[in-house]
Design a protein around this motif. Structure first.
Motif, PDB file in Angstrom:
ATOM      1  N   TYR A 187      53.456  43.729  47.116  1.00  0.00           N
ATOM      2  CA  TYR A 187      54.069  42.404  47.047  1.00  0.00           C
ATOM      3  C   TYR A 187      54.436  41.859  48.431  1.00  0.00           C
ATOM      4  N   LYS A 188      54.130  42.633  49.501  1.00  0.00           N
ATOM      5  CA  LYS A 188      54.465  42.183  50.848  1.00  0.00           C
ATOM      6  C   LYS A 188      53.471  42.764  51.841  1.00  0.00           C
ATOM      7  N   ASN A 189      53.490  42.232  53.058  1.00  0.00           N
ATOM      8  CA  ASN A 189      52.621  42.704  54.130  1.00  0.00           C
ATOM      9  C   ASN A 189      53.471  42.879  55.378  1.00  0.00           C
ATOM     10  N   GLU A 190      53.510  44.104  55.910  1.00  0.00           N
ATOM     11  CA  GLU A 190      54.335  44.403  57.073  1.00  0.00           C
ATOM     12  C   GLU A 190      53.498  44.662  58.327  1.00  0.00           C
ATOM     13  N   ASP A 221      51.685  48.208  62.404  1.00  0.00           N
ATOM     14  CA  ASP A 221      51.784  48.597  60.995  1.00  0.00           C
ATOM     15  C   ASP A 221      53.214  49.066  60.748  1.00  0.00           C
ATOM     16  N   ALA A 222      54.054  48.164  60.234  1.00  0.00           N
ATOM     17  CA  ALA A 222      55.466  48.461  60.031  1.00  0.00           C
ATOM     18  C   ALA A 222      55.723  48.946  58.611  1.00  0.00           C
ATOM     19  N   HIS A 223      56.929  49.468  58.390  1.00  0.00           N
ATOM     20  CA  HIS A 223      57.346  49.820  57.039  1.00  0.00           C
ATOM     21  C   HIS A 223      58.848  49.598  56.900  1.00  0.00           C
ATOM     22  N   GLU A 251      60.737  50.415  61.078  1.00  0.00           N
ATOM     23  CA  GLU A 251      60.069  50.669  62.356  1.00  0.00           C
ATOM     24  C   GLU A 251      58.566  50.478  62.182  1.00  0.00           C
ATOM     25  N   THR A 252      57.851  50.462  63.316  1.00  0.00           N
ATOM     26  CA  THR A 252      56.428  50.141  63.270  1.00  0.00           C
ATOM     27  C   THR A 252      55.594  51.059  64.150  1.00  0.00           C
TER      28      THR A 252
END
Length: 266
Positions: free
Chosen positions: A39-42, A62-64, A123-124
């Motif tokens: 449902y999202k893009n980080e 590429d975060a989370h 963090e990413t």
């Protein structure tokens, strides 16, 4: 000069593969499948190119646990864009990439930036790739991947330039706040002829069925097709395979007219 930046929190591309041309660079984005729970893009990226000065600068993240860390890193590099681009404009010398790496590390190690990181959620992973002349340099924090596809290297089984490193990030948990910051960097001479540089986040590689975990499959899917079409096909394949994680791809070709290095007896 061409400048482009994007963060997945602005436009997520969930269920919507997208391919965009930025100067000589192709950017592919897919936010994952909502049916798989996405449902999202980080993810995020920034691309700067200057044909006259003969360089490309690529930042892929590429975060989370929120996209805040990716947003901050992109913002910080955009804030320092002028100083970095002055370094990129300089003639290629033996210390060109060392000076560039020093400049990039100054961005990450700046106390104001590190303080802002401590106030984030999440963090990413991050990779920066610069091509100047017939050389490519990278600095990698985490598990984004840089490939170089060239027929001479493929014959030797070489595709991937950097090693994926887990448990390295920038953000709330920040490698630059550790006693000894952990990251990797490297420089590679491009070969004579067509060199295909390909940067990706891990969604493409960890898709169900792993269609592209083997770099030979990835290279084959991009051979003898226009780059935009090839990347769109990659994103459609992982969509059809039900991938949940987002994927961001940045790729371009470099034609080198100079002879490359060979062994003395070749």
């Amino acid at each position: 000069m061409t400048n482009f930046s994007w963060v997945g929190s602005e436009q997520d591309f969930v269920d919507q593969p997208d391919v965009k041309q930025v100067g000589n660079i192709t950017v592919g984005r897919f936010g994952g499948n909502s049916l798989a729970g996405q449902y999202k893009n980080e993810d995020a990226c920034a691309v700067w190119t200057n044909e006259k000065e003969d360089w490309e600068f690529v930042l892929v993240l590429d975060a989370h646990n929120t996209a805040e860390s990716a947003e901050l890193v992109v913002k910080e590099f955009m804030k320092n864009k002028e100083e970095i681009q002055l370094k990129l404009a300089k003639p290629l010398t033996a210390v060109y990439f060392q000076h560039l790496e020093d400049q990039v590390l100054m961005v990450f190690q700046n106390e104001e930036f590190r303080k802002a990181c401590r106030e984030l959620q999440g963090e990413t992973a991050c990779i920066i790739v610069v091509r100047k002349g017939k050389f490519v340099w990278w600095l990698s924090i985490g598990d984004c991947v840089l490939y170089l596809f060239h027929h001479e290297l493929a014959a030797m089984g070489q595709f991937q330039l950097n090693q994926r490193h887990f448990y390295e990030w920038v953000g709330q948990v920040n490698t630059f706040d550790r006693l000894v910051p952990c990251f990797s960097s490297g420089t590679k001479e491009l070969r004579e002829g067509d060199n295909h540089l390909f940067v990706t986040t891990d969604g493409l590689l960890e898709c169900p069925g792993e269609p592209y975990s083997n770099p030979r499959n990835l290279a084959a899917a991009l051979t003898d097709v226009p780059l935009c079409d090839g990347i769109h096909s990659l994103l459609k394949t992982i969509q059809e395979n039900g991938v949940r994680d987002s994927s961001t791809v940045v790729s371009w070709h470099v034609d080198v007219r100079e002879a490359a290095t060979y062994a003395s007896n070749q």
